[in-house]
Write a protein that holds these residues in place. Structure first.
Motif, PDB file in Angstrom:
ATOM      1  N   ALA A   1       0.771  -1.023  -0.136  1.00 33.84           N
ATOM      2  CA  ALA A   1      -0.005   0.107   0.065  1.00 33.84           C
ATOM      3  C   ALA A   1       0.868   1.254   0.016  1.00 33.84           C
ATOM      4  CB  ALA A   1      -0.684   0.094   1.131  1.00 33.84           C
ATOM      5  N   PHE A   2       2.096   1.292   0.386  1.00 39.70           N
ATOM      6  CA  PHE A   2       2.987   2.357   0.648  1.00 39.70           C
ATOM      7  C   PHE A   2       4.100   2.282  -0.032  1.00 39.70           C
ATOM      8  CE2 PHE A   2       0.093   2.284   4.697  1.00 39.70           C
ATOM      9  CZ  PHE A   2      -0.490   3.416   4.518  1.00 39.70           C
ATOM     10  N   ALA A   3       4.515   1.160  -0.376  1.00 38.36           N
ATOM     11  CA  ALA A   3       6.010   1.204  -1.189  1.00 38.36           C
ATOM     12  C   ALA A   3       5.948   0.159  -2.213  1.00 38.36           C
ATOM     13  CB  ALA A   3       6.999   0.715  -0.101  1.00 38.36           C
ATOM     14  N   ARG A   4       6.998   0.232  -3.005  1.00 41.47           N
ATOM     15  CA  ARG A   4       7.462  -0.946  -3.952  1.00 41.47           C
ATOM     16  C   ARG A   4       8.749  -1.299  -3.875  1.00 41.47           C
ATOM     17  NH1 ARG A   4       5.052   1.262  -9.650  1.00 41.47           N
ATOM     18  NH2 ARG A   4       2.998   1.456  -8.972  1.00 41.47           N
ATOM     19  N   VAL A   5       8.854  -2.702  -3.907  1.00 43.33           N
ATOM     20  CA  VAL A   5      10.290  -3.279  -3.540  1.00 43.33           C
ATOM     21  C   VAL A   5      11.093  -3.551  -4.985  1.00 43.33           C
ATOM     22  CG1 VAL A   5      11.884  -4.723  -2.305  1.00 43.33           C
ATOM     23  CG2 VAL A   5       9.704  -3.730  -1.262  1.00 43.33           C
ATOM     24  N   TYR A   6      12.141  -3.216  -5.152  1.00 41.51           N
ATOM     25  CA  TYR A   6      12.960  -3.552  -6.423  1.00 41.51           C
ATOM     26  C   TYR A   6      14.086  -4.359  -6.200  1.00 41.51           C
ATOM     27  CZ  TYR A   6      10.229   0.228  -8.450  1.00 41.51           C
ATOM     28  OH  TYR A   6       8.869   0.899  -8.832  1.00 41.51           O
ATOM     29  N   LEU A   7      14.414  -5.338  -6.939  1.00 48.21           N
ATOM     30  CA  LEU A   7      15.675  -6.068  -7.089  1.00 48.21           C
ATOM     31  C   LEU A   7      16.777  -5.114  -7.877  1.00 48.21           C
ATOM     32  CD1 LEU A   7      17.508  -8.564  -6.526  1.00 48.21           C
ATOM     33  CD2 LEU A   7      16.739  -9.348  -8.587  1.00 48.21           C
TER      34      LEU A   7
END
Length: 71
Positions: free
Chosen positions: A10-16
């Protein structure tokens, strides 16, 4: 260098990502527009189930938290 999106909430995206400045190691980069003190709280914790924080970067309205990629 961002490689792929590996998670989204809901608040963030996580990237490799590849951290080119340190041996091209793979890291998880959590990017959020809601700048919080979460990285400060995480950095104080030492537990086998909590991933350590490598670094925090602010770029305008965005905050990026760099952590080890354990995947």
């Amino acid at each position: 260098e961002l490689t792929a999106e590996i998670g989204r909430g809901a608040f963030a995206r996580v990237y490799l990502a590849k951290q080119e400045t340190l041996a091209n190691r793979l890291v998880a980069l959590k990017v959020t527009a809601a700048v919080t003190d979460e990285p400060q709280k995480l950095a104080r914790l030492r537990h086998t189930n909590v991933v350590p924080v490598y670094s925090v970067h602010d770029a305008g309205a965005l905050q990026a938290v760099c952590m080890p990629y354990l995947g």
